[in-house]
Every structure is written in structure tokens, then in C-alpha cells.
Design a protein around this motif. Structure first.
Motif, PDB file in Angstrom:
ATOM      1  N   PHE A 312     -70.126   1.976  23.666  1.00 13.15           N
ATOM      2  CA  PHE A 312     -69.095   2.712  24.384  1.00 13.15           C
ATOM      3  C   PHE A 312     -69.633   3.939  25.110  1.00 13.15           C
ATOM      4  CE2 PHE A 312     -67.067   0.397  20.987  1.00 13.15           C
ATOM      5  CZ  PHE A 312     -65.964  -0.167  21.609  1.00 13.15           C
ATOM      6  N   GLY A 313     -70.957   4.138  25.092  1.00  8.07           N
ATOM      7  CA  GLY A 313     -71.515   5.322  25.725  1.00  8.07           C
ATOM      8  C   GLY A 313     -71.505   5.230  27.243  1.00  8.07           C
ATOM      9  N   ALA A 314     -71.937   6.295  27.858  1.00  9.68           N
ATOM     10  CA  ALA A 314     -72.009   6.336  29.315  1.00  9.68           C
ATOM     11  C   ALA A 314     -73.116   5.409  29.806  1.00  9.68           C
ATOM     12  CB  ALA A 314     -72.271   7.769  29.780  1.00  9.68           C
ATOM     13  N   CYS A 315     -72.926   4.858  30.994  1.00  8.13           N
ATOM     14  CA  CYS A 315     -73.926   3.972  31.572  1.00  8.13           C
ATOM     15  C   CYS A 315     -75.263   4.708  31.686  1.00  8.13           C
ATOM     16  CB  CYS A 315     -73.484   3.497  32.957  1.00  8.13           C
ATOM     17  SG  CYS A 315     -71.943   2.565  32.966  1.00  8.13           S
ATOM     18  N   GLY A 316     -76.333   4.050  31.283  1.00  5.38           N
ATOM     19  CA  GLY A 316     -77.666   4.631  31.375  1.00  5.38           C
ATOM     20  C   GLY A 316     -78.130   5.356  30.139  1.00  5.38           C
ATOM     21  N   ASP A 319     -78.993   3.327  23.618  1.00  5.12           N
ATOM     22  CA  ASP A 319     -78.186   2.921  22.475  1.00  5.12           C
ATOM     23  C   ASP A 319     -78.928   1.789  21.778  1.00  5.12           C
ATOM     24  OD1 ASP A 319     -76.155   2.731  20.659  1.00  5.12           O
ATOM     25  OD2 ASP A 319     -74.833   1.543  21.935  1.00  5.12           O
ATOM     26  N   ASN A 320     -79.141   1.902  20.490  1.00  8.09           N
ATOM     27  CA  ASN A 320     -79.908   0.902  19.765  1.00  8.09           C
ATOM     28  C   ASN A 320     -79.283   0.658  18.406  1.00  8.09           C
ATOM     29  OD1 ASN A 320     -81.855  -0.917  19.071  1.00  8.09           O
ATOM     30  ND2 ASN A 320     -83.463   0.588  18.683  1.00  8.09           N
ATOM     31  N   SER A 321     -78.825  -0.558  18.153  1.00  5.69           N
ATOM     32  CA  SER A 321     -78.159  -0.882  16.894  1.00  5.69           C
ATOM     33  C   SER A 321     -79.027  -1.711  15.960  1.00  5.69           C
ATOM     34  CB  SER A 321     -76.855  -1.644  17.180  1.00  5.69           C
ATOM     35  OG  SER A 321     -77.127  -2.859  17.857  1.00  5.69           O
ATOM     36  N   CYS A 322     -80.177  -2.232  16.432  1.00  2.31           N
ATOM     37  CA  CYS A 322     -81.040  -3.078  15.615  1.00  2.31           C
ATOM     38  C   CYS A 322     -82.501  -2.663  15.793  1.00  2.31           C
ATOM     39  CB  CYS A 322     -80.887  -4.550  15.997  1.00  2.31           C
ATOM     40  SG  CYS A 322     -79.259  -5.263  15.674  1.00  2.31           S
ATOM     41  N   PHE A 323     -83.287  -2.874  14.742  1.00  9.89           N
ATOM     42  CA  PHE A 323     -84.713  -2.554  14.795  1.00  9.89           C
ATOM     43  C   PHE A 323     -85.549  -3.782  14.404  1.00  9.89           C
ATOM     44  CE2 PHE A 323     -82.234   1.219  13.918  1.00  9.89           C
ATOM     45  CZ  PHE A 323     -82.689   2.089  14.899  1.00  9.89           C
ATOM     46  N   THR A 324     -85.034  -4.956  14.779  1.00  7.83           N
ATOM     47  CA  THR A 324     -85.676  -6.220  14.417  1.00  7.83           C
ATOM     48  C   THR A 324     -86.220  -6.953  15.640  1.00  7.83           C
ATOM     49  OG1 THR A 324     -83.501  -7.282  14.585  1.00  7.83           O
ATOM     50  CG2 THR A 324     -84.205  -6.540  12.394  1.00  7.83           C
ATOM     51  N   ASP A 325     -86.339  -6.245  16.748  1.00  8.38           N
ATOM     52  CA  ASP A 325     -86.686  -6.901  18.009  1.00  8.38           C
ATOM     53  C   ASP A 325     -87.993  -7.680  17.934  1.00  8.38           C
ATOM     54  OD1 ASP A 325     -84.981  -4.538  18.290  1.00  8.38           O
ATOM     55  OD2 ASP A 325     -84.965  -5.018  20.428  1.00  8.38           O
ATOM     56  N   GLN A 339     -86.469  -2.360  21.238  1.00 11.19           N
ATOM     57  CA  GLN A 339     -85.837  -2.135  22.539  1.00 11.19           C
ATOM     58  C   GLN A 339     -84.408  -1.644  22.353  1.00 11.19           C
ATOM     59  OE1 GLN A 339     -87.591  -2.608  25.460  1.00 11.19           O
ATOM     60  NE2 GLN A 339     -89.354  -3.140  24.163  1.00 11.19           N
ATOM     61  N   ASP A 340     -83.913  -0.908  23.341  1.00  9.02           N
ATOM     62  CA  ASP A 340     -82.502  -0.537  23.361  1.00  9.02           C
ATOM     63  C   ASP A 340     -81.631  -1.785  23.482  1.00  9.02           C
ATOM     64  OD1 ASP A 340     -82.864   2.139  23.085  1.00  9.02           O
ATOM     65  OD2 ASP A 340     -82.325   2.671  25.143  1.00  9.02           O
ATOM     66  N   ASP A 341     -80.379  -1.665  23.015  1.00  7.68           N
ATOM     67  CA  ASP A 341     -79.405  -2.730  23.245  1.00  7.68           C
ATOM     68  C   ASP A 341     -79.180  -2.891  24.749  1.00  7.68           C
ATOM     69  OD1 ASP A 341     -79.217  -2.793  20.537  1.00  7.68           O
ATOM     70  OD2 ASP A 341     -77.196  -1.922  20.429  1.00  7.68           O
ATOM     71  N   LEU A 342     -79.011  -4.133  25.186  1.00 10.67           N
ATOM     72  CA  LEU A 342     -78.770  -4.411  26.597  1.00 10.67           C
ATOM     73  C   LEU A 342     -77.260  -4.436  26.847  1.00 10.67           C
ATOM     74  CD1 LEU A 342     -80.120  -5.095  29.332  1.00 10.67           C
ATOM     75  CD2 LEU A 342     -79.971  -7.504  28.685  1.00 10.67           C
ATOM     76  N   TYR A 343     -76.644  -3.257  26.747  1.00 12.73           N
ATOM     77  CA  TYR A 343     -75.185  -3.212  26.876  1.00 12.73           C
ATOM     78  C   TYR A 343     -74.729  -3.435  28.302  1.00 12.73           C
ATOM     79  CZ  TYR A 343     -76.164   1.712  28.119  1.00 12.73           C
ATOM     80  OH  TYR A 343     -76.656   2.873  28.688  1.00 12.73           O
ATOM     81  N   GLU A 344     -75.655  -3.426  29.247  1.00 11.29           N
ATOM     82  CA  GLU A 344     -75.272  -3.738  30.630  1.00 11.29           C
ATOM     83  C   GLU A 344     -75.074  -5.242  30.851  1.00 11.29           C
ATOM     84  OE1 GLU A 344     -77.949  -0.046  30.816  1.00 11.29           O
ATOM     85  OE2 GLU A 344     -78.017  -2.007  29.828  1.00 11.29           O
ATOM     86  N   THR A 350     -68.722  -3.343  26.833  1.00 10.46           N
ATOM     87  CA  THR A 350     -68.992  -1.980  27.256  1.00 10.46           C
ATOM     88  C   THR A 350     -68.054  -1.673  28.403  1.00 10.46           C
ATOM     89  OG1 THR A 350     -70.757  -0.469  27.959  1.00 10.46           O
ATOM     90  CG2 THR A 350     -70.758  -2.661  28.935  1.00 10.46           C
ATOM     91  N   SER A 351     -68.206  -0.529  29.008  1.00  8.52           N
ATOM     92  CA  SER A 351     -67.448  -0.241  30.220  1.00  8.52           C
ATOM     93  C   SER A 351     -67.820  -1.268  31.277  1.00  8.52           C
ATOM     94  CB  SER A 351     -67.779   1.156  30.729  1.00  8.52           C
ATOM     95  OG  SER A 351     -67.295   1.328  32.042  1.00  8.52           O
ATOM     96  N   ASN A 352     -66.818  -1.842  31.937  1.00  5.99           N
ATOM     97  CA  ASN A 352     -67.107  -2.829  32.980  1.00  5.99           C
ATOM     98  C   ASN A 352     -67.971  -2.244  34.082  1.00  5.99           C
ATOM     99  OD1 ASN A 352     -65.192  -4.125  31.405  1.00  5.99           O
ATOM    100  ND2 ASN A 352     -64.273  -5.169  33.151  1.00  5.99           N
TER     101      ASN A 352
END
Length: 585
Positions: A312-316, A319-325, A339-344, A350-352
Motif C-alpha cells: 500500500f506504499g507510495a509508488c517507487g 517494500d519487501n515481505s520475503c527473504f527467500t528469493d 529483491q524487493d516485492d514487485l508490487y508494480e 497496490t495502487s492502480n
């Protein structure tokens, strides 16, 4: 004499709505500037429906069949790519899907543009344009997320969508079909699906089989819940889609809110998300952080980093929810560091405004689902104008009859178009919710044993093979049969001197099946028995006696039977009929 039938993987997965956050409001029409407060909203229908269906053993098995096929196909693509030492696969071919848009509008909004339930053609075309731009990574949809890792960049999927121009009979269509329905415009997906889709199918004369056209149903409201205290009605849903494995079911397609489709690029990300589901994608946060095998864990796509939540954060912002990449040490995994989550990603929540990405791995999976499971979309006449004839499942020349007789006997008749025969004989069973079209030049006969599952539909027509599938008979044909809709276990009339027939459903048997047998006239049943593979009688299913002609029933219980193959044997006077039956645990 050859028996031909379509045999394709089947399963049902009802999938979800787009990431939408505030309460729904009616947006500004296309061509005007939306108010800043005009946010889009909805909740996901995926999790509860998918989990409920996975509790059904038959569904779980069918779903896994498709997953295995996609796993093998995507793994092979990755192997070829590694061998060529290419980090990204160039799209070899643009795959085009014909789309039919069904607009179910309120009676108070009878004309396009009268209100949000009945959008103008311009809005619908804008939504289709947005869909194409997203899947081709072009126009205002050409972008990538905040992570600069090569594996997570947005790619051209190489899939396009056209508004259907030709129906399955070769007749022209606008591809936009409108219906006045206060009931279905405010859809309850738990109570009125697939009833709504079956209704539109009949309104359209069954001219757009779901096997050959991608269907979109635009409604003004999407609700869920049965209305009880334990299951209250919730209408805060943006849309949902059905997974590829059930592409033959009449309700397979995308359901979306009409006021989101094409009103803006942000609003269209709702159905862009749903078409990802339609083509085999899960949410990027599916399954959480486990990543031992990136083709099996999580969303089953290796280049979308493990993700366990919505963002739900601002674009850019990071944000990282897992450390198993980096847990998967195989060559399939492009990540050696976290890696960061690919919320885009279009398949995250996420925000559209942030959404802009399909990865190469997602492209591989969607293209595989299209070519391996939904392949009839690619042979559809839908995107061609000027009365192109319908596709031929037999692979034969549609210019003339290539078969004297086409036999659909003692088998499950899968959805599709059956043609290029002088005569068609059918005694099989149309799958539940299936759509079957029969074309023959001389005659179509429905023999004892022909049946159809609940919600199935069938059209039969007589026409010259050289004419293609350009017409359908609305009255009775020479054999006395007419185009009809079949519900439950409705049987076609039998010929005057029909042979003895025997059918078992469901088969395989888990708990109990019904054995149905047809007697052409009063006859003494010598025996109706269940035999093992060695011919030993395991149990009697009926007692000898006098029966009237017609269909009879007996129950077959699997209780006490070991899993395996058996035979049901029906002896009528001097005639003997048997059918295989499988008992499963």
C-alpha cells in the motif's frame, strides 16, 4: 468409420478482482477528466472460491493436470532460453484472441451512455485498447517498476485482443452485445453464476462458443454471499475471471464492472488483471514466501520475487515481505540476492497508479496457457471478417464432407464444433456446462444414451459441407430433431427400434453412480451385474423380471469395493451389453 472428438484439459477456477481500495463510486465518462477523489474499488473473489473448489477432489485433480502441463512447457522454454544464452525471449509470433463483450444493463438505462451500466461503444473500445497496450507493453502502459534488476522489467507479452467480427457460423457481428436485465446487471456471483452466462449464451443463439471466443460480461454490480447471517451479501467486488483449465465451460471468461472498463487507464487495470487470471496467472503473493522451486511455489513464476502481502506504499518506495528469493538454487531462478516485492506487477494488489508490469516469466506462462490449453481461440474465425467459416476440430478440409459418418458414441462429448460429415450419430454425454455445435449434410441422429449435463447447450443443423458453418436450422431437421438447449439429463427421442443401451454416471465412481439402461420394448432382464476384470460377479445390480420399454435405473454403490476397473454387464434375452467402470478412492 472414425470416431472423432475434442479432447482438452478441463477444470474450473474462478478467479479474482483487481486491487481496488476505496468504496466504489461512479466514474466520469470517457473523454472527461476524472475528479481527484474518484478512486476505484473492489475486493478479490479469488481466495474463498478457489479454496472451496480445491476441496472437491475432481476439481483438484483436473486443475493439477493443467498445472503439470504448464510446468513442463514453461520449464522447456526456460531450458531453450538458457541454451541460447538469452536473458529474454523475443516474441516469435503475435497471438490474437477474439473477444465478445456482453453488456448487461439496467432497464432504466436502455441506451448506450444513459448511465454506468450501459457504456458507449467508445468506452468499450477504449478498454480494449488499454488491454492491448498493457499486453504489448506499449503506449502509456510502457513502463517498469522501481527495481532495476533485469528479470523484473516489463515485457511485450505478444498477445493481442480483437473485438469479434464473425460468429462461429461465419455471420458478421459487432462483438458488443447488449441485454436489458435488472437481475443480472446487479450480479450475485455466488447465486447467479453460471445462470447469467447461460442466459446470455441462449440470447446470442449460442453463436460464440467459449472455446473460440474470450467472453467479457460487464455488469453494474458484483456481489457475493448468500444473504445469511453467516454469509452476508458483499457487493464491494471489482471483477473475477475463470482459469484456463475450464475453458469449455459456458461461464468461462471475465466478469467486470462496467464503470471500470475503459473509463480511464487506471480503471482498465481491473480487467487487465483479470485477463492475467484468464490466461493462467496467479496473484504474485500466492502461496507466500516459500521458494524451493520457483516453478512450483508461490505464483509459479520464477521472475516475480517471492511476495507474501499486498503493498500500500507510495509508488517507487521499497517494500519487501520475503527473504527467500535465492532459496531456489536452480538455473530457473534469476535471483541470487534478495529483491524487493514487485508490487508494480499487474497481478499484485497496490495502487492502480503503480501497476505497469508483466514479466517475461508471466508472458511465458500466459502464452503457454493459450497455446496448450486455450488453443482453439487461435483457430477461431472471430477476428476475421466477411463470413469466414468456423474452425474444424477434425483438422480436415472444410470445403467438402471428409467423413461419411461421424460417431460420437459411448464417450464424453467435449465442447466444440463437429462438422464435415454427411451423417452424425450421437449417443455420448455432453459435459456439464458444455457447448456443442453439430453440422452435417444429410442427417443428425441422437441415439439412446445421448445425454447432457446441467446447463449444457447444443445446436444441430443440416447444411452442405462446402457451405461451411454459415447457417443453423431453427426448426426440425429431416430426422425430426431441432436445435435445443439441454438441461439436467434430458434425452433426445429414440428411434422406433433403438438397440439396448447402457450408461453409467458419474464414472469413475467415488461413492455411488447411477446405472441407466434402455430397453426398446418389454423384455426380461436376465441380469444386471457388476463384474471384476476376471469376469467374477461382484454383485447384482437388479433382479430379473419384466420391465416396460424405455429408460430404467439402478444404483451402483462403491462401498466395499476395492479401487480398480470393473464391468457392468446387462443381459437382455439374447443380447449382451457391457460398460467399463472405474472405482476410485
Amino acid at each position: 468409420m472414425t470416431a472423432r472428438f475434442l479432447s482438452l484439459l478441463i477444470a474450473i477456477v474462478m478467479l479474482s478482482a483487481d486491487p481496488l481500495w476505496a468504496q466504489p463510486v461512479e466514474p466520469t465518462p470517457v473523454g472527461t477528466t476524472p475528479h481527484p477523489s474518484n478512486t476505484i474499488s473492489g475486493n478479490c473473489a479469488f481466495d474463498p472460491i478457489h479454496e472451496r473448489q480445491l476441496r472437491e477432489p475432481a476439481f483438484a485433480t483436473q486443475q493439477e493436470l493443467v498445472e503439470r502441463k504448464l510446468y513442463e512447457q514453461v520449464r522447456e522454454i526456460a531450458r531453450v532460453r538458457k541454451r541460447s544464452r538469452s536473458t529474454a525471449a523475443a516474441v516469435q509470433e503475435i497471438l490474437t484472441i477474439p473477444v465478445v463483450i456482453h453488456v448487461l444493463h439496467r432497464s432504466s438505462e436502455p441506451n448506450p451512455g444513459d448511465g454506468i451500466s450501459n457504456p458507449k461503444d467508445e468506452q468499450i473500445l477504449a478498454g480494449l485498447s488499454h488491454l492491448n497496450q498493457a499486453f504489448r507493453n506499449s503506449g502509456n502502459f510502457q513502463a517498469s517498476g522501481h527495481n532495476d534488476h533485469p528479470a523484473v522489467q516489463s515485457v511485450d507479452v505478444g498477445i493481442e485482443f480483437c473485438l469479434a467480427q464473425t460468429d462461429i457460423y461465419g455471420q458478421p457481428t459487432t462483438g458488443i452485445l447488449r441485454y436489458e436485465s435488472d437481475e443480472y446487471s446487479e450480479l450475485n456471483a455466488d447465486l447467479e453464476d453460471p445462470e447469467m452466462q447461460q442466459w446470455t449464451d441462449m440470447q446470442d443463439g449460442q453463436a460464440f462458443p467459449v472455446t473460440h471466443y474470450a467472453h467479457v460480461w460487464l455488469v453494474s454490480k458484483i456481489c457475493r454471499g448468500t444473504g445469511t447471517a453467516q454469509d452476508p451479501v458483499n457487493c464491494n467486488n471489482g471483477g473475477y475471471a475463470y482459469y484456463p483449465a475450464t475453458y469449455q465451460q459456458v461461464h468461462n471468461g471475465v466478469v467486470s464492472l462496467s464503470y471500470l472498463w475503459g473509463t480511464s487507464e487506471m480503471g482498465s487495470k481491473n480487467h487487465i488483471h483479470e485477463f492475467g487470471h484468464y490466461l493462467g496467472l496467479y496473484h504474485t503473493f500466492q502461496g507466500g514466501c516459500p521458494n524451493g522451486d520457483c516453478l512450483l511455489n508461490g505464483d509459479r513464476v520464477c521472475d516475480t520475487p517471492p511476495d507474501s502481502r499486498t503493498s500500500f506504499g507510495a509508488c517507487g518506495e521499497p517494500d519487501n515481505s520475503c527473504f527467500t528469493d535465492a532459496d531456489d538454487t536452480s538455473a530457473n531462478n534469476p535471483f541470487q540476492t534478495d529483491q524487493d516485492d514487485l508490487y508494480e506487477n499487474y497481478m499484485d494488489y497496490t495502487s492502480n497508479t503503480c501497476q505497469n508490469t508483466f514479466t517475461q516469466g508471466q508472458a511465458d506462462r500466459m502464452r503457454s496457457a493459450l497455446t496448450e490449453v486455450r488453443s482453439q481461440l487461435l483457430t477461431s474465425p472471430g477476428c476475421q471478417a466477411d463470413g469466414v467459416t468456423s474452425p474444424n476440430p477434425n483438422g480436415s478440409d472444410p470445403g467438402g464432407c471428409t467423413e461419411e459418418e461421424l460417431m460420437l458414441m459411448d464417450q464424453e462429448i467435449m465442447s466444440g464444433v463437429y462438422e464435415n460429415a454427411e451423417t452424425i450419430f450421437a449417443s455420448g454425454s455432453v459435459t456439464t456446462g458444455g457447448q456443442v455445435v453439430l453440422h452435417a449434410s444429410q442427417g443428425i441422429s441422437f441415439l439412446p444414451g445421448f445425454s447432457a449435463g446441467k446447463g449444457s447447450s447444443m445446436i444441430a443443423s443440416l447444411q452442405n459441407c462446402s457451405a461451411g458453418s454459415n447457417a443453423t436450422t431453427t426448426g426440425q431437421d429431416e430426422a425430426g430433431y431441432a436445435a435445443r438447449t439441454l438441461t439436467d439429463q434430458q434425452l433426445a427421442p429414440a428411434p422406433e427400434h433403438a438397440p439396448v443401451d447402457l450408461q453409467i454416471a458419474p464414472n469413475p465412481v467415488v461413492q455411488e453412480s447411477t446405472v441407466r439402461y434402455y430397453l426398446p420394448e418389454s423384455a426380461e432382464i436376465v441380469s444386471l451385474s457388476l463384474l471384476d476384470v476376471n469376469g467374477r460377479e461382484m454383485r447384482r445390480l437388479d433382479q430379473p423380471g419384466q420391465h416396460t420399454g424405455g429408460w430404467q435405473e439402478s444404483k451402483l454403490s462403491a462401498q466395499g469395493l476395492p479401487a480398480g476397473m470393473y464391468f457392468v454387464m446387462l443381459r437382455v434375452d439374447a443380447e449382451l451389453v457391457s460398460r467399463q467402470v472405474m472405482v476410485v478412492r
